[in-house]
Design a protein around this motif. Structure first.
Motif, PDB file in Angstrom:
ATOM      1  N   TRP A  70       0.819  -1.210   0.000  1.00 11.40           N
ATOM      2  CA  TRP A  70       0.000   0.000   0.000  1.00 11.40           C
ATOM      3  C   TRP A  70       0.857   1.266   0.000  1.00 11.40           C
ATOM      4  O   TRP A  70       0.452   2.309  -0.537  1.00 11.40           O
ATOM      5  CB  TRP A  70      -0.943  -0.010   1.192  1.00 11.40           C
ATOM      6  CG  TRP A  70      -1.813   1.219   1.300  1.00 11.40           C
ATOM      7  CD1 TRP A  70      -1.916   2.066   2.359  1.00 11.40           C
ATOM      8  CD2 TRP A  70      -2.694   1.749   0.303  1.00 11.40           C
ATOM      9  NE1 TRP A  70      -2.803   3.085   2.084  1.00 11.40           N
ATOM     10  CE2 TRP A  70      -3.301   2.909   0.823  1.00 11.40           C
ATOM     11  CE3 TRP A  70      -3.039   1.335  -0.998  1.00 11.40           C
ATOM     12  CZ2 TRP A  70      -4.215   3.674   0.122  1.00 11.40           C
ATOM     13  CZ3 TRP A  70      -3.956   2.097  -1.716  1.00 11.40           C
ATOM     14  CH2 TRP A  70      -4.536   3.254  -1.154  1.00 11.40           C
ATOM     15  N   ALA A  71       2.063   1.194   0.533  1.00 18.50           N
ATOM     16  CA  ALA A  71       2.943   2.358   0.529  1.00 18.50           C
ATOM     17  C   ALA A  71       3.227   2.829  -0.891  1.00 18.50           C
ATOM     18  O   ALA A  71       3.349   4.031  -1.150  1.00 18.50           O
ATOM     19  CB  ALA A  71       4.248   2.030   1.257  1.00 18.50           C
ATOM     20  N   ALA A  72       3.311   1.889  -1.829  1.00 21.36           N
ATOM     21  CA  ALA A  72       3.560   2.239  -3.229  1.00 21.36           C
ATOM     22  C   ALA A  72       2.283   2.640  -3.957  1.00 21.36           C
ATOM     23  O   ALA A  72       2.316   3.445  -4.888  1.00 21.36           O
ATOM     24  CB  ALA A  72       4.229   1.072  -3.945  1.00 21.36           C
ATOM     25  N   ARG A  74      -0.474   4.091  -2.497  1.00 19.33           N
ATOM     26  CA  ARG A  74      -1.209   5.188  -1.865  1.00 19.33           C
ATOM     27  C   ARG A  74      -1.130   6.491  -2.655  1.00 19.33           C
ATOM     28  O   ARG A  74      -2.146   7.140  -2.910  1.00 19.33           O
ATOM     29  CB  ARG A  74      -0.690   5.417  -0.442  1.00 19.33           C
ATOM     30  CG  ARG A  74      -1.452   6.511   0.312  1.00 19.33           C
ATOM     31  CD  ARG A  74      -0.790   6.883   1.626  1.00 19.33           C
ATOM     32  NE  ARG A  74      -0.814   5.792   2.584  1.00 19.33           N
ATOM     33  CZ  ARG A  74       0.257   5.112   2.976  1.00 19.33           C
ATOM     34  NH1 ARG A  74       1.453   5.403   2.465  1.00 19.33           N
ATOM     35  NH2 ARG A  74       0.158   4.159   3.868  1.00 19.33           N
ATOM     36  N   LYS A  75       0.066   6.885  -3.055  1.00 22.27           N
ATOM     37  CA  LYS A  75       0.231   8.193  -3.686  1.00 22.27           C
ATOM     38  C   LYS A  75      -0.536   8.318  -5.004  1.00 22.27           C
ATOM     39  O   LYS A  75      -1.286   9.291  -5.190  1.00 22.27           O
ATOM     40  CB  LYS A  75       1.711   8.503  -3.901  1.00 22.27           C
ATOM     41  CG  LYS A  75       1.948   9.898  -4.455  1.00 22.27           C
ATOM     42  CD  LYS A  75       3.443  10.217  -4.550  1.00 22.27           C
ATOM     43  CE  LYS A  75       3.652  11.614  -5.109  1.00 22.27           C
ATOM     44  NZ  LYS A  75       5.105  11.954  -5.205  1.00 22.27           N
ATOM     45  N   PRO A  76      -0.406   7.381  -5.947  1.00 25.70           N
ATOM     46  CA  PRO A  76      -1.161   7.540  -7.194  1.00 25.70           C
ATOM     47  C   PRO A  76      -2.671   7.475  -7.014  1.00 25.70           C
ATOM     48  O   PRO A  76      -3.424   7.994  -7.838  1.00 25.70           O
ATOM     49  CB  PRO A  76      -0.657   6.394  -8.081  1.00 25.70           C
ATOM     50  CG  PRO A  76       0.014   5.437  -7.163  1.00 25.70           C
ATOM     51  CD  PRO A  76       0.528   6.236  -6.019  1.00 25.70           C
ATOM     52  N   ARG A  81      -4.322   8.713  -4.274  1.00 23.07           N
ATOM     53  CA  ARG A  81      -4.759   9.588  -3.191  1.00 23.07           C
ATOM     54  C   ARG A  81      -6.038  10.358  -3.530  1.00 23.07           C
ATOM     55  O   ARG A  81      -6.907  10.518  -2.665  1.00 23.07           O
ATOM     56  CB  ARG A  81      -3.642  10.547  -2.787  1.00 23.07           C
ATOM     57  CG  ARG A  81      -3.206  11.543  -3.841  1.00 23.07           C
ATOM     58  CD  ARG A  81      -1.987  12.363  -3.394  1.00 23.07           C
ATOM     59  NE  ARG A  81      -1.598  13.362  -4.372  1.00 23.07           N
ATOM     60  CZ  ARG A  81      -0.882  13.108  -5.458  1.00 23.07           C
ATOM     61  NH1 ARG A  81      -0.474  11.868  -5.687  1.00 23.07           N
ATOM     62  NH2 ARG A  81      -0.564  14.068  -6.308  1.00 23.07           N
ATOM     63  N   GLU A  82      -6.171  10.866  -4.738  1.00 19.84           N
ATOM     64  CA  GLU A  82      -7.370  11.626  -5.091  1.00 19.84           C
ATOM     65  C   GLU A  82      -8.562  10.701  -5.319  1.00 19.84           C
ATOM     66  O   GLU A  82      -9.698  11.052  -4.987  1.00 19.84           O
ATOM     67  CB  GLU A  82      -7.110  12.479  -6.337  1.00 19.84           C
ATOM     68  CG  GLU A  82      -6.095  13.589  -6.101  1.00 19.84           C
ATOM     69  CD  GLU A  82      -5.883  14.440  -7.339  1.00 19.84           C
ATOM     70  OE1 GLU A  82      -6.603  14.211  -8.348  1.00 19.84           O
ATOM     71  OE2 GLU A  82      -5.014  15.316  -7.317  1.00 19.84           O
ATOM     72  N   ASP A  95     -10.140   9.722  -1.936  1.00 21.90           N
ATOM     73  CA  ASP A  95     -10.516  10.803  -1.025  1.00 21.90           C
ATOM     74  C   ASP A  95     -12.019  11.060  -1.129  1.00 21.90           C
ATOM     75  O   ASP A  95     -12.502  11.714  -2.043  1.00 21.90           O
ATOM     76  CB  ASP A  95      -9.742  12.072  -1.383  1.00 21.90           C
ATOM     77  CG  ASP A  95     -10.077  13.232  -0.439  1.00 21.90           C
ATOM     78  OD1 ASP A  95     -10.856  13.015   0.524  1.00 21.90           O
ATOM     79  OD2 ASP A  95      -9.580  14.349  -0.678  1.00 21.90           O
TER      80      ASP A  95
END
Length: 281
Positions: free
Chosen positions: A263-265, A267-269, A271-272, A275
């Motif tokens: 999930w660390a990899a 999460r960033k792509p 994130r939107e 949300d």
């Protein structure tokens, strides 16, 4: 062990979720290969429009709620009566649900499980006797990238897809040594509009839900026609496991290399797209 290719010319292929999206594209691809199709969906108008546009003859349409056990059992008999040899089942029916655990109700999560999991199990069990009577047959279940890795903000969808994955693998093991093989397809983002036409938790602000859906849809890169060809080829070749899209292949490797930290990899792509809490404006 090498498996004989499935000959779909003149044979019947049953497709769920056929009125639109991936199901419709899979139907078009199989019709071009000379298959006869039994097309299932809740949308009768969509089925009628599709069948009028298909190559070949002998296709049938069936309006059905796959969560209705009695109706599915009756439908299996109807398909067998109209189609003497059913050689494949491809389950494309499904939906999505936006919202996190605090925003979702149990009824909303149960609804998605009924659509994505129990509908798949229901039609598979009902048609299995017909598939067993064919000299060779194959079942293809569409799973998802989110049946490999489970993102935040998609709990009911990930639950349903992990369950379909487990069902497919267990069924494949049960049918080992028989004439029926089972495969699972894991598509990454396909531009079908599923996320834009799916549901979201009633507790969500519609504008926030739309923002998240748009962000998810913007990540989809695979064209439906390309994905359909991969799905049909996986069926014809009777493959057990097929990744569709670069992201699916990456997540498949990532979750095997680091099953507790992937999930660390991711999460960033995402994130939107995950949300569903930040207010608009």
């Amino acid at each position: 062990m090498a498996r004989a290719r499935l000959d779909v010319q003149g044979a019947t292929c049953v497709i769920t979720g056929a009125a639109s999206g991936m199901g419709a594209e899979v139907a078009r691809s199989l019709a071009r290969r000379g298959a006869r199709l039994a097309l299932l969906d809740r949308n009768g108008e969509g089925l009628a429009a599709l069948v009028a546009d298909l190559n070949g003859t002998g296709h049938t349409t069936h309006v059905i709620d796959l969560a209705d056990d009695a109706a599915v059992r009756a439908l299996a008999g109807e398909i067998e009566a109209q189609h003497p040899e059913v050689r494949s089942l491809i389950t494309c029916a499904g939906s999505s649900m936006l919202g996190n655990i605090d925003q979702l109700t149990m009824d909303e999560m149960r609804w998605l499980m009924d659509v994505n999991l129990w509908g798949t199990v229901n039609i598979t069990q009902a048609l299995l006797p017909a598939l067993r009577r064919a000299q060779q047959a194959h079942i293809t279940h569409l799973v998802s990238l989110y049946g490999l890795g489970a993102p935040a903000g998609r709990i009911p969808y990930a639950m349903s897809k992990f369950a379909v994955r487990g069902f497919s693998e267990a069924l494949r093991h049960e049918l080992e040594g028989t004439s029926v093989t089972v495969g699972a397809v894991y598509p990454a983002g396909v531009r079908t509009g599923i996320i834009l036409h799916g549901r979201y938790a009633a507790a969500l602000d519609p504008a926030v839900a739309q923002r998240a859906a748009d962000a998810q849809a913007a990540m989809y890169r695979t064209e439906p026609t390309d994905a359909a060809e991969r799905i049909v080829e996986a069926t014809v070749r009777r493959r057990q496991r097929t990744m569709v899209g670069r992201e699916a292949r990456l997540v498949d490797v990532l979750t095997r290399v680091t099953p507790t930290r992937y999930w660390a990899a991711m999460r960033k792509p995402l994130r939107e797209a995950i949300d569903t809490t930040t207010p608009i404006g």
